[in-house]
Design a protein around this motif. Structure first.
Motif, short mmCIF file in Angstrom:
data_model
loop_
_atom_site.label_atom_id
_atom_site.label_comp_id
_atom_site.label_asym_id
_atom_site.label_seq_id
_atom_site.Cartn_x
_atom_site.Cartn_y
_atom_site.Cartn_z
N VAL A 216 -8.31 -2.93 1.27
CA VAL A 216 -7.29 -2.75 0.24
C VAL A 216 -6.04 -2.24 0.93
O VAL A 216 -6.10 -1.26 1.69
N SER A 217 -4.91 -2.91 0.69
CA SER A 217 -3.64 -2.51 1.30
C SER A 217 -2.66 -2.10 0.22
O SER A 217 -2.56 -2.73 -0.83
N ILE A 218 -1.93 -1.03 0.50
CA ILE A 218 -1.01 -0.42 -0.45
C ILE A 218 0.35 -0.24 0.22
O ILE A 218 0.42 -0.02 1.43
N PHE A 219 1.43 -0.31 -0.58
CA PHE A 219 2.77 -0.07 -0.07
C PHE A 219 3.36 1.16 -0.76
O PHE A 219 3.37 1.24 -1.99
N GLN A 220 3.82 2.12 0.04
CA GLN A 220 4.47 3.31 -0.52
C GLN A 220 5.99 3.11 -0.50
O GLN A 220 6.57 2.78 0.54
N CYS A 221 6.62 3.33 -1.64
CA CYS A 221 8.05 3.11 -1.79
C CYS A 221 8.84 4.41 -1.59
O CYS A 221 8.33 5.50 -1.86
N TRP A 222 10.09 4.24 -1.15
CA TRP A 222 11.10 5.31 -1.17
C TRP A 222 10.71 6.52 -0.31
O TRP A 222 11.20 7.63 -0.54
N GLY A 223 9.81 6.33 0.64
CA GLY A 223 9.40 7.45 1.48
C GLY A 223 8.40 8.37 0.82
O GLY A 223 7.99 9.37 1.38
N GLY A 224 7.97 8.02 -0.38
CA GLY A 224 7.00 8.83 -1.12
C GLY A 224 7.34 8.87 -2.59
O GLY A 224 8.51 8.85 -2.97
N GLY A 225 6.32 8.88 -3.43
CA GLY A 225 6.57 9.01 -4.86
C GLY A 225 6.11 7.83 -5.69
O GLY A 225 5.94 7.95 -6.90
N HIS A 226 5.89 6.66 -5.07
CA HIS A 226 5.43 5.50 -5.83
C HIS A 226 4.69 4.54 -4.92
O HIS A 226 5.09 4.33 -3.77
N TYR A 227 3.60 3.97 -5.44
CA TYR A 227 2.80 3.00 -4.70
C TYR A 227 2.80 1.66 -5.41
O TYR A 227 2.79 1.60 -6.65
N ARG A 228 2.78 0.59 -4.63
CA ARG A 228 2.61 -0.77 -5.14
C ARG A 228 1.47 -1.43 -4.40
O ARG A 228 1.14 -1.04 -3.28
N THR A 229 0.87 -2.42 -5.02
CA THR A 229 -0.26 -3.09 -4.38
C THR A 229 0.24 -4.20 -3.47
O THR A 229 1.27 -4.84 -3.74
N LEU A 230 -0.46 -4.43 -2.38
CA LEU A 230 -0.14 -5.52 -1.44
C LEU A 230 -1.25 -6.56 -1.53
O LEU A 230 -2.41 -6.28 -1.21
N ILE A 231 -0.87 -7.76 -1.97
CA ILE A 231 -1.84 -8.84 -2.20
C ILE A 231 -1.80 -9.78 -1.00
O ILE A 231 -0.74 -10.32 -0.68
N PRO A 232 -2.93 -9.99 -0.32
CA PRO A 232 -2.94 -10.94 0.80
C PRO A 232 -2.53 -12.33 0.36
O PRO A 232 -2.96 -12.81 -0.70
N CYS A 233 -1.66 -12.97 1.13
CA CYS A 233 -1.19 -14.33 0.79
C CYS A 233 -2.27 -15.37 1.12
O CYS A 233 -3.05 -15.17 2.04
#
Length: 233
Positions: A216-233
């Motif tokens: 499972v891969s996750i992306f953290q935005c703005w240096g901290g405070g929000h996460y988005r999911t990373l979907i394999p292409c």
């Protein structure tokens, strides 16, 4: 600079995502639940990941209900964290890695709540966090801090809509037996920017259980405070 064939570079979120062509990013929602929503999305989408849930959690899973499933993941993570501390071996390398992540998350949580941790002022909390990042605290000092403040941290983090962090993702990884990776900028774990390999690809600032096949891969935005999911292409 270059360190062991890896380079620190200051990049914006968009620049990081551009260097991750193997993924598509998706925002699954916020409200303090973004980490668990991001994981729930991937578990819902991949039967193999869902099969990694222990049976009692898998039986509670609700198809196509990110909100309900994010709560299940939160409960699972908090329970695993309690289990970890009840059987903790402070001086094992594996335990020290997890305890250091707890140190960062606990410090940020207590500071964000405007609380004092065992007699420490706000400034002292921040100073301790910076010391830990630079290696200024011993393992024993970090362990003592985490032990003294874990219950308060757990009480907050167990509540729906309270933010969660790296420690909870590690707990999910340990329960499910999967690899977890977090990309993006992180003001605590990667204060010098993003790590690039020799080919210019961005490396995760957290890569845990790397020997596991499912990930499972996750992306953290703005240096901290929000996460988005990373979907394999």
């Amino acid at each position: 600079g270059i360190l062991n064939s890896v380079m620190w570079v200051k990049l914006t979120d968009d620049e990081i995502l551009h260097r991750l062509p193997q993924y598509t990013v998706k925002d699954c929602g916020g409200g303090g639940n973004c980490l668990f929503l991001s994981v729930a999305y991937q578990v819902d989408a991949h039967p193999e990941l869902k099969a990694c849930l222990p049976e009692r959690w898998r039986l509670k899973w609700v198809e196509n209900s990110l909100e309900e499933n994010s709560t299940i993941l939160r409960q699972m993570a908090i329970e695993e964290e309690g289990r970890f501390f009840s059987s903790l071996e402070p001086h094992s390398h594996h335990s020290q890695v997890i305890v250091r992540e707890f140190f960062k998350d606990i410090t940020e949580e207590l500071h964000s709540k405007g609380l004092h941790a065992q007699g420490l002022s706000h400034d002292e909390l921040c100073k301790r966090l910076l010391q830990e990042v630079s290696g200024g605290l011993s393992d024993d000092q970090i362990y003592q801090f985490v032990s003294e403040n874990f219950r308060s941290y757990s009480r907050f983090t167990s509540k729906v809509n309270n933010w969660a962090g790296t420690s909870e993702l590690i707990a999910i990884s340990n329960v499910m037996g999967i690899r977890v990776s977090i990309f993006g900028n992180d003001r605590v774990s990667s204060p010098y920017g993003s790590l690039l390999d020799q080919s210019g690809y961005v490396l995760p600032y957290l890569d845990y259980n790397t020997d596991k096949r499912l990930r499972v891969s996750i992306f953290q935005c703005w240096g901290g405070g929000h996460y988005r999911t990373l979907i394999p292409c």
